[in-house]
Design an enzyme around this catalytic site. Structure first.
Site, PDB file in Angstrom:
ATOM      1  N   GLY A   1       0.623  -1.201   0.091  1.00  0.00           N
ATOM      2  CA  GLY A   1       0.063  -0.154   0.054  1.00  0.00           C
ATOM      3  C   GLY A   1       0.865   1.093   0.096  1.00  0.00           C
ATOM      4  O   GLY A   1       2.018   1.315  -0.226  1.00  0.00           O
TER       5      GLY A   1
ATOM      6  N   HIS B   1       4.872   2.008  -7.987  1.00  0.00           N
ATOM      7  CA  HIS B   1       3.895   1.040  -8.039  1.00  0.00           C
ATOM      8  C   HIS B   1       3.014   1.094  -9.151  1.00  0.00           C
ATOM      9  O   HIS B   1       2.773   0.005  -9.791  1.00  0.00           O
ATOM     10  CB  HIS B   1       3.028   1.065  -6.768  1.00  0.00           C
ATOM     11  CG  HIS B   1       3.446   0.716  -5.288  1.00  0.00           C
ATOM     12  ND1 HIS B   1       3.480   1.795  -4.585  1.00  0.00           N
ATOM     13  CD2 HIS B   1       4.206  -0.255  -4.845  1.00  0.00           C
ATOM     14  CE1 HIS B   1       4.155   1.213  -3.539  1.00  0.00           C
ATOM     15  NE2 HIS B   1       4.604   0.012  -3.694  1.00  0.00           N
TER      16      HIS B   1
ATOM     17  N   GLN C   1      15.644  -8.706  -3.457  1.00  0.00           N
ATOM     18  CA  GLN C   1      14.330  -9.300  -3.175  1.00  0.00           C
ATOM     19  C   GLN C   1      13.753  -9.832  -4.467  1.00  0.00           C
ATOM     20  O   GLN C   1      13.416 -11.066  -4.485  1.00  0.00           O
ATOM     21  CB  GLN C   1      13.361  -8.088  -2.650  1.00  0.00           C
ATOM     22  CG  GLN C   1      11.955  -8.666  -2.479  1.00  0.00           C
ATOM     23  CD  GLN C   1      11.106  -7.540  -2.040  1.00  0.00           C
ATOM     24  OE1 GLN C   1      10.920  -7.333  -0.959  1.00  0.00           O
ATOM     25  NE2 GLN C   1      10.130  -7.030  -2.942  1.00  0.00           N
TER      26      GLN C   1
END
Length: 353
Positions: free
Chosen positions: A41, A47, A186
């Site tokens: 979020g 994003h 990641q």
């Protein structure tokens, strides 16, 4: 979160795995490709760039919003992590992308198809503690690759990430998924995980890494945690990490050793920190370097101090353009910033332009 408490949204919102899977089954039966973007979020343009990529390449696009307790150590900022759900849903609802599809009369307009918004209990039916010794249930460890770079500073981080992303992949069943280069370790570890765990949704080559989106003025890598920065910190201190990496990149390209590349980057940061700490009153900024390092993108091992670009490229099977991860982290006040630059050919790491 119950549906009664959810903000109004034109996009279907699923709060349980069962309700989402019913929707996903229809997409499967219709042989539609599902793109997936996992987030916590507090959405920003980074994003949204991932969502746009998914819209361009898939029939349907799903975005998850879930702040994962398992990737926060007890002393970290789980309780204060930015939460902007109403704005997030507004941003997603406003998104659309015309795409040309073979066999259609003119461009089709694609919009985000669904939001997966689970509760903590939905994602961790056995419960979850931030303290590993207190945790019960099934977790995913990434052995031998999680202790370098970010893992050195955050030793429980990748265990939490691997666990929650495995759960999300199992629930969402994405055809393709998209992660940002800002979190390069990641993304590469998750691609390795999809291979090691023999996942079919997504296949390893369907986990795409998208270049970092930066602030147009400062080149600061966009991050939800940037909301913690004061305007003065954002203007004066935040850009220095990217500047330090650029200095190191130039030194590497000019033939300097790894040791010298890091020395130049660290010097820029420490000089900036001394000036910021020396200023008085409201102008004082606390800047602390965490690390600057060059790592092998395959093993994440630290490059030898004497390594140079010529030596690195001559020793690898990739030859010219053999990639290296140049990454760093620093604190600006209470905000920890991370960033990285790939030295060499980014395409060899599957980073899509």
């Amino acid at each position: 979160m119950s549906s009664a408490k959810l903000p109004e949204c034109s996009i279907p919102i699923f709060t349980t795995v069962a309700s989402y899977r019913e929707w996903r089954r229809e997409a499967h039966d219709a042989k539609q490709k599902v793109g997936f973007v996992a987030t916590m979020g507090a959405l920003h343009d980074g994003h949204l760039a991932l969502v746009k990529r998914s819209l361009a390449e898939n029939d349907l696009t799903v975005l998850s919003i879930f702040v994962n307790p398992a990737q926060f150590a007890p002393h970290e900022d789980l309780a204060t992590y930015p939460s902007t759900l109403p704005r997030d849903l507004e941003l997603l609802s406003a998104m659309s992308l015309p795409v040309n599809v073979q066999g259609s009369n003119g461009p089709l307009v694609r919009k985000p198809s669904a939001v997966f918004l689970p509760t903590v209990l939905e994602m961790y039916p056995s419960g979850i503690s931030q303290t590993i010794s207190e945790q019960k249930g099934t977790f995913v460890d990434v052995k031998g690759y999680e202790h370098q770079m970010e893992g050195k500073s955050r030793p429980t981080f990748f265990r939490g990430v691997a666990t929650v992303v495995t759960k999300l992949f199992n629930a969402i069943e994405p055809t393709q998924t998209y992660f940002g280069q800002k979190d390069i370790q990641q993304a590469l570890l998750l691609r390795r995980m999809t291979r090691d765990m023999l996942l079919s949704h997504p296949l390893p080559d369907k986990l795409h890494i998208v270049p970092t989106v930066r602030d147009l003025t400062s080149s600061l890598a966009l991050s939800s945690r940037n909301a913690y920065l004061t305007p003065h910190e954002r203007e004066v201190a935040a850009p220095v990490l990217h500047s330090a990496l650029q200095v190191s990149k130039t030194a590497w390209q000019n033939g300097a050793s790894k040791q010298e590349c890091i020395r130049q980057a660290c010097t820029l940061i420490t000089d900036t920190a001394e000036k910021a700490n020396a200023s008085g009153g409201d102008d004082k900024i606390d800047i602390r370097l965490d690390y600057i390092e060059l790592n092998d993108p395959e093993t994440f091992d630290v490059l030898p101090e004497e390594a140079s670009r010529a030596q690195w490229e001559s020793e690898g099977s990739e030859g010219k353009g053999r990639p290296v991860i140049l990454s760093g982290a620093m604190w600006v006040g209470r905000t920890r910033l991370i960033d990285n630059i790939i030295l060499g050919d980014t395409r060899k790491l599957g980073i899509i332009e």
